[in-house]
Design a protein around this motif. Structure first.
Motif, PDB file in Angstrom:
ATOM      1  N   GLY A 116      15.473   3.283   7.571  1.00  0.00           N
ATOM      2  CA  GLY A 116      14.113   3.316   8.089  1.00  0.00           C
ATOM      3  C   GLY A 116      13.079   2.878   7.088  1.00  0.00           C
ATOM      4  O   GLY A 116      13.374   2.307   6.057  1.00  0.00           O
ATOM      5  N   VAL A 117      11.843   3.162   7.442  1.00  0.00           N
ATOM      6  CA  VAL A 117      10.718   2.827   6.580  1.00  0.00           C
ATOM      7  C   VAL A 117      10.711   3.772   5.396  1.00  0.00           C
ATOM      8  O   VAL A 117      10.819   4.982   5.554  1.00  0.00           O
ATOM      9  CB  VAL A 117       9.388   2.956   7.362  1.00  0.00           C
ATOM     10  N   ARG A 118      10.570   3.236   4.241  1.00  0.00           N
ATOM     11  CA  ARG A 118      10.569   4.054   3.032  1.00  0.00           C
ATOM     12  C   ARG A 118       9.193   4.666   2.820  1.00  0.00           C
ATOM     13  O   ARG A 118       8.191   3.973   2.887  1.00  0.00           O
ATOM     14  CB  ARG A 118      10.947   3.168   1.845  1.00  0.00           C
ATOM     15  N   ARG A 119       9.181   5.949   2.569  1.00  0.00           N
ATOM     16  CA  ARG A 119       7.924   6.626   2.271  1.00  0.00           C
ATOM     17  C   ARG A 119       7.917   6.995   0.807  1.00  0.00           C
ATOM     18  O   ARG A 119       8.940   7.167   0.199  1.00  0.00           O
ATOM     19  CB  ARG A 119       7.793   7.886   3.115  1.00  0.00           C
ATOM     20  N   GLY A 120       6.732   7.162   0.271  1.00  0.00           N
ATOM     21  CA  GLY A 120       6.647   7.553  -1.119  1.00  0.00           C
ATOM     22  C   GLY A 120       6.168   6.403  -1.980  1.00  0.00           C
ATOM     23  O   GLY A 120       5.699   5.386  -1.495  1.00  0.00           O
ATOM     24  N   PRO A 121       6.297   6.559  -3.263  1.00  0.00           N
ATOM     25  CA  PRO A 121       5.769   5.549  -4.178  1.00  0.00           C
ATOM     26  C   PRO A 121       6.487   4.218  -4.035  1.00  0.00           C
ATOM     27  O   PRO A 121       7.662   4.154  -3.735  1.00  0.00           O
ATOM     28  CB  PRO A 121       6.023   6.138  -5.564  1.00  0.00           C
ATOM     29  N   ARG A 122       5.720   3.160  -4.233  1.00  0.00           N
ATOM     30  CA  ARG A 122       6.268   1.810  -4.198  1.00  0.00           C
ATOM     31  C   ARG A 122       5.890   1.103  -5.479  1.00  0.00           C
ATOM     32  O   ARG A 122       4.965   1.482  -6.160  1.00  0.00           O
ATOM     33  CB  ARG A 122       5.648   0.991  -3.078  1.00  0.00           C
ATOM     34  N   ALA A 123       6.584   0.031  -5.726  1.00  0.00           N
ATOM     35  CA  ALA A 123       6.189  -0.822  -6.837  1.00  0.00           C
ATOM     36  C   ALA A 123       4.907  -1.535  -6.423  1.00  0.00           C
ATOM     37  O   ALA A 123       4.727  -1.862  -5.255  1.00  0.00           O
ATOM     38  CB  ALA A 123       7.286  -1.828  -7.143  1.00  0.00           C
ATOM     39  N   PRO A 124       3.995  -1.791  -7.354  1.00  0.00           N
ATOM     40  CA  PRO A 124       2.720  -2.421  -6.982  1.00  0.00           C
ATOM     41  C   PRO A 124       2.884  -3.750  -6.249  1.00  0.00           C
ATOM     42  O   PRO A 124       2.130  -4.052  -5.343  1.00  0.00           O
ATOM     43  CB  PRO A 124       2.012  -2.626  -8.325  1.00  0.00           C
ATOM     44  N   ASP A 125       3.880  -4.532  -6.618  1.00  0.00           N
ATOM     45  CA  ASP A 125       4.037  -5.823  -5.952  1.00  0.00           C
ATOM     46  C   ASP A 125       4.654  -5.696  -4.564  1.00  0.00           C
ATOM     47  O   ASP A 125       4.749  -6.681  -3.836  1.00  0.00           O
ATOM     48  CB  ASP A 125       4.852  -6.785  -6.814  1.00  0.00           C
ATOM     49  N   ASP A 126       5.053  -4.483  -4.139  1.00  0.00           N
ATOM     50  CA  ASP A 126       5.557  -4.246  -2.792  1.00  0.00           C
ATOM     51  C   ASP A 126       4.497  -3.624  -1.895  1.00  0.00           C
ATOM     52  O   ASP A 126       4.718  -3.466  -0.704  1.00  0.00           O
ATOM     53  CB  ASP A 126       6.762  -3.310  -2.825  1.00  0.00           C
ATOM     54  N   ASP A 127       3.368  -3.260  -2.451  1.00  0.00           N
ATOM     55  CA  ASP A 127       2.328  -2.559  -1.712  1.00  0.00           C
ATOM     56  C   ASP A 127       1.277  -3.564  -1.231  1.00  0.00           C
ATOM     57  O   ASP A 127       0.513  -4.106  -2.025  1.00  0.00           O
ATOM     58  CB  ASP A 127       1.685  -1.507  -2.623  1.00  0.00           C
ATOM     59  N   PRO A 128       1.215  -3.820   0.079  1.00  0.00           N
ATOM     60  CA  PRO A 128       0.259  -4.809   0.593  1.00  0.00           C
ATOM     61  C   PRO A 128      -1.193  -4.460   0.285  1.00  0.00           C
ATOM     62  O   PRO A 128      -2.003  -5.340   0.008  1.00  0.00           O
ATOM     63  CB  PRO A 128       0.503  -4.832   2.099  1.00  0.00           C
ATOM     64  N   GLU A 129      -1.531  -3.177   0.329  1.00  0.00           N
ATOM     65  CA  GLU A 129      -2.914  -2.770   0.036  1.00  0.00           C
ATOM     66  C   GLU A 129      -3.267  -3.085  -1.406  1.00  0.00           C
ATOM     67  O   GLU A 129      -4.364  -3.568  -1.700  1.00  0.00           O
ATOM     68  CB  GLU A 129      -3.092  -1.274   0.319  1.00  0.00           C
ATOM     69  N   PHE A 130      -2.365  -2.832  -2.326  1.00  0.00           N
ATOM     70  CA  PHE A 130      -2.595  -3.149  -3.733  1.00  0.00           C
ATOM     71  C   PHE A 130      -2.781  -4.656  -3.917  1.00  0.00           C
ATOM     72  O   PHE A 130      -3.671  -5.103  -4.647  1.00  0.00           O
ATOM     73  CB  PHE A 130      -1.424  -2.658  -4.592  1.00  0.00           C
TER      74      PHE A 130
ATOM     75  N   ARG B 256      -3.849  -6.827  -1.675  1.00  0.00           N
ATOM     76  CA  ARG B 256      -5.160  -7.213  -1.121  1.00  0.00           C
ATOM     77  C   ARG B 256      -6.276  -6.877  -2.096  1.00  0.00           C
ATOM     78  O   ARG B 256      -7.194  -7.667  -2.327  1.00  0.00           O
ATOM     79  CB  ARG B 256      -5.392  -6.513   0.214  1.00  0.00           C
ATOM     80  N   LYS B 257      -6.197  -5.677  -2.679  1.00  0.00           N
ATOM     81  CA  LYS B 257      -7.212  -5.258  -3.643  1.00  0.00           C
ATOM     82  C   LYS B 257      -7.215  -6.193  -4.852  1.00  0.00           C
ATOM     83  O   LYS B 257      -8.278  -6.606  -5.326  1.00  0.00           O
ATOM     84  CB  LYS B 257      -6.936  -3.822  -4.095  1.00  0.00           C
ATOM     85  N   LEU B 258      -6.047  -6.544  -5.337  1.00  0.00           N
ATOM     86  CA  LEU B 258      -5.926  -7.454  -6.472  1.00  0.00           C
ATOM     87  C   LEU B 258      -6.525  -8.819  -6.144  1.00  0.00           C
ATOM     88  O   LEU B 258      -7.257  -9.398  -6.956  1.00  0.00           O
ATOM     89  CB  LEU B 258      -4.447  -7.595  -6.852  1.00  0.00           C
ATOM     90  N   SER B 259      -6.256  -9.313  -4.939  1.00  0.00           N
ATOM     91  CA  SER B 259      -6.801 -10.606  -4.516  1.00  0.00           C
ATOM     92  C   SER B 259      -8.328 -10.556  -4.437  1.00  0.00           C
ATOM     93  O   SER B 259      -9.009 -11.492  -4.883  1.00  0.00           O
ATOM     94  CB  SER B 259      -6.213 -10.981  -3.157  1.00  0.00           C
ATOM     95  N   ARG B 260      -8.882  -9.475  -3.881  1.00  0.00           N
ATOM     96  CA  ARG B 260     -10.346  -9.329  -3.805  1.00  0.00           C
ATOM     97  C   ARG B 260     -10.964  -9.320  -5.198  1.00  0.00           C
ATOM     98  O   ARG B 260     -11.995  -9.946  -5.438  1.00  0.00           O
ATOM     99  CB  ARG B 260     -10.718  -8.038  -3.073  1.00  0.00           C
ATOM    100  N   GLU B 261     -10.324  -8.578  -6.112  1.00  0.00           N
ATOM    101  CA  GLU B 261     -10.852  -8.512  -7.478  1.00  0.00           C
ATOM    102  C   GLU B 261     -10.814  -9.885  -8.149  1.00  0.00           C
ATOM    103  O   GLU B 261     -11.756 -10.257  -8.850  1.00  0.00           O
ATOM    104  CB  GLU B 261     -10.052  -7.498  -8.293  1.00  0.00           C
ATOM    105  N   GLN B 262      -9.753 -10.643  -7.933  1.00  0.00           N
ATOM    106  CA  GLN B 262      -9.666 -11.987  -8.519  1.00  0.00           C
ATOM    107  C   GLN B 262     -10.743 -12.898  -7.942  1.00  0.00           C
ATOM    108  O   GLN B 262     -11.359 -13.690  -8.671  1.00  0.00           O
ATOM    109  CB  GLN B 262      -8.281 -12.583  -8.281  1.00  0.00           C
ATOM    110  N   GLN B 263     -10.991 -12.806  -6.635  1.00  0.00           N
ATOM    111  CA  GLN B 263     -12.038 -13.615  -6.013  1.00  0.00           C
ATOM    112  C   GLN B 263     -13.411 -13.236  -6.566  1.00  0.00           C
ATOM    113  O   GLN B 263     -14.251 -14.116  -6.831  1.00  0.00           O
ATOM    114  CB  GLN B 263     -12.011 -13.441  -4.495  1.00  0.00           C
ATOM    115  N   GLN B 264     -13.656 -11.948  -6.742  1.00  0.00           N
ATOM    116  CA  GLN B 264     -14.935 -11.507  -7.291  1.00  0.00           C
ATOM    117  C   GLN B 264     -15.111 -12.010  -8.723  1.00  0.00           C
ATOM    118  O   GLN B 264     -16.195 -12.470  -9.098  1.00  0.00           O
ATOM    119  CB  GLN B 264     -15.040  -9.980  -7.259  1.00  0.00           C
ATOM    120  N   GLU B 265     -14.072 -11.942  -9.523  1.00  0.00           N
ATOM    121  CA  GLU B 265     -14.151 -12.432 -10.896  1.00  0.00           C
ATOM    122  C   GLU B 265     -14.426 -13.933 -10.927  1.00  0.00           C
ATOM    123  O   GLU B 265     -15.206 -14.415 -11.760  1.00  0.00           O
ATOM    124  CB  GLU B 265     -12.853 -12.112 -11.651  1.00  0.00           C
TER     125      GLU B 265
END
Length: 117
Positions: A72-86, A88-97
């Motif tokens: 099933g779907v894994r719950r709990g901590p993920r690696a940052p490169d597996d987390d879509p929200e992370f 997206r946040k990284l992409s927004r920060e790069q665009q802002q920079e």
């Protein structure tokens, strides 16, 4: 040794009953199927061994049924490169920079034009 063998069925029954009651008491309410927790406790106490077997087979939702197991779907901590929200946040920060860098470059050009006059 003879007394231990004589009391062994009772000890097994007591261990299974206590383990089942503790499991029922500690499990989250949304993982209990069919009946309320208190009725499951009564079934375990009133129907020796069979009540505990019914609890474990029918009364509790397994984590794998929720998507928490292997398939099933894994719950709990993920690696940052597996987390879509992370990501997206990284992409927004790069665009802002990048926007900030472009704005600073334009300001430098404007300052250079003013100092040349």
């Amino acid at each position: 040794m003879g007394t231990l063998v004589r009391y062994l069925p009772f000890l097994i029954y007591a261990a299974i009953t206590i383990y089942s009651i503790v499991d029922i008491a500690l499990i989250e309410r949304d993982r209990v199927k069919g009946l309320p927790k208190i009725l499951w406790i009564l079934i375990v106490v009133v129907i020796p061994i069979v009540g505990a077997v019914l609890w474990f087979l029918l009364g509790r939702e397994r984590l794998s049924e929720r998507g928490g197991g292997r398939g099933g779907v894994r719950r709990g901590p993920r690696a940052p490169d597996d987390d879509p929200e992370f990501l997206r946040k990284l992409s927004r920060e790069q665009q802002q920079e990048e926007r900030i860098r472009q704005l600073e470059e334009r300001l430098r050009e404007i300052d250079d034009d003013k100092s040349a006059e």
